[in-house]
Scaffold this motif. Structure first.
Motif, PDB file in Angstrom:
ATOM      1  N   HIS A  36      -0.890   2.466  -7.021  1.00  0.00           N
ATOM      2  CA  HIS A  36      -0.491   2.717  -5.631  1.00  0.00           C
ATOM      3  C   HIS A  36       1.007   2.491  -5.442  1.00  0.00           C
ATOM      4  O   HIS A  36       1.676   3.261  -4.740  1.00  0.00           O
ATOM      5  CB  HIS A  36      -1.284   1.833  -4.674  1.00  0.00           C
ATOM      6  N   MET A  37       1.528   1.439  -6.061  1.00  0.00           N
ATOM      7  CA  MET A  37       2.961   1.153  -5.940  1.00  0.00           C
ATOM      8  C   MET A  37       3.788   2.260  -6.588  1.00  0.00           C
ATOM      9  O   MET A  37       4.829   2.653  -6.056  1.00  0.00           O
ATOM     10  CB  MET A  37       3.298  -0.197  -6.571  1.00  0.00           C
ATOM     11  N   ARG A  39       2.974   5.369  -6.849  1.00  0.00           N
ATOM     12  CA  ARG A  39       2.925   6.521  -5.945  1.00  0.00           C
ATOM     13  C   ARG A  39       3.897   6.331  -4.783  1.00  0.00           C
ATOM     14  O   ARG A  39       4.639   7.241  -4.419  1.00  0.00           O
ATOM     15  CB  ARG A  39       1.504   6.704  -5.430  1.00  0.00           C
ATOM     16  N   LEU A  40       3.881   5.146  -4.196  1.00  0.00           N
ATOM     17  CA  LEU A  40       4.784   4.882  -3.073  1.00  0.00           C
ATOM     18  C   LEU A  40       6.250   4.942  -3.506  1.00  0.00           C
ATOM     19  O   LEU A  40       7.093   5.460  -2.775  1.00  0.00           O
ATOM     20  CB  LEU A  40       4.479   3.518  -2.457  1.00  0.00           C
ATOM     21  N   GLU A  41       6.549   4.420  -4.693  1.00  0.00           N
ATOM     22  CA  GLU A  41       7.923   4.478  -5.191  1.00  0.00           C
ATOM     23  C   GLU A  41       8.362   5.926  -5.377  1.00  0.00           C
ATOM     24  O   GLU A  41       9.499   6.292  -5.059  1.00  0.00           O
ATOM     25  CB  GLU A  41       8.048   3.715  -6.502  1.00  0.00           C
ATOM     26  N   LEU A  43       7.210   8.555  -3.749  1.00  0.00           N
ATOM     27  CA  LEU A  43       7.411   9.135  -2.422  1.00  0.00           C
ATOM     28  C   LEU A  43       8.724   8.665  -1.818  1.00  0.00           C
ATOM     29  O   LEU A  43       9.457   9.445  -1.197  1.00  0.00           O
ATOM     30  CB  LEU A  43       6.248   8.757  -1.502  1.00  0.00           C
ATOM     31  N   PHE A  44       9.030   7.381  -2.004  1.00  0.00           N
ATOM     32  CA  PHE A  44      10.258   6.839  -1.439  1.00  0.00           C
ATOM     33  C   PHE A  44      11.485   7.464  -2.106  1.00  0.00           C
ATOM     34  O   PHE A  44      12.461   7.791  -1.429  1.00  0.00           O
ATOM     35  CB  PHE A  44      10.275   5.323  -1.587  1.00  0.00           C
TER      36      PHE A  44
END
Length: 57
Positions: A36-37, A39-41, A43-44
């Motif tokens: 999950h992290m 994926r978020l990284e 996206l960021f």
């Protein structure tokens, strides 16, 4: 074998039976958290590198 030694060994086995499955579940949860992290990284990074489009003429 003395009764005390048998009690100590039994307690150690019981503790291992309780602790080991919990550690397995925690490792699985940490692996999910890493996914999950990541994926978020991603996206960021995509959000911060986005170029601002010029206004339409």
């Amino acid at each position: 074998m003395s009764p005390e030694l048998i009690a100590i060994i039994t307690a150690a086995i019981a503790l291992a039976a309780v602790i080991l499955p919990g550690q397995h579940a925690m490792r699985r949860d940490i692996a999910d958290l890493r996914e999950h992290m990541a994926r978020l990284e991603g996206l960021f990074e995509g959000f911060t590198r986005r170029e601002i489009a010029p206004p339409p003429a």
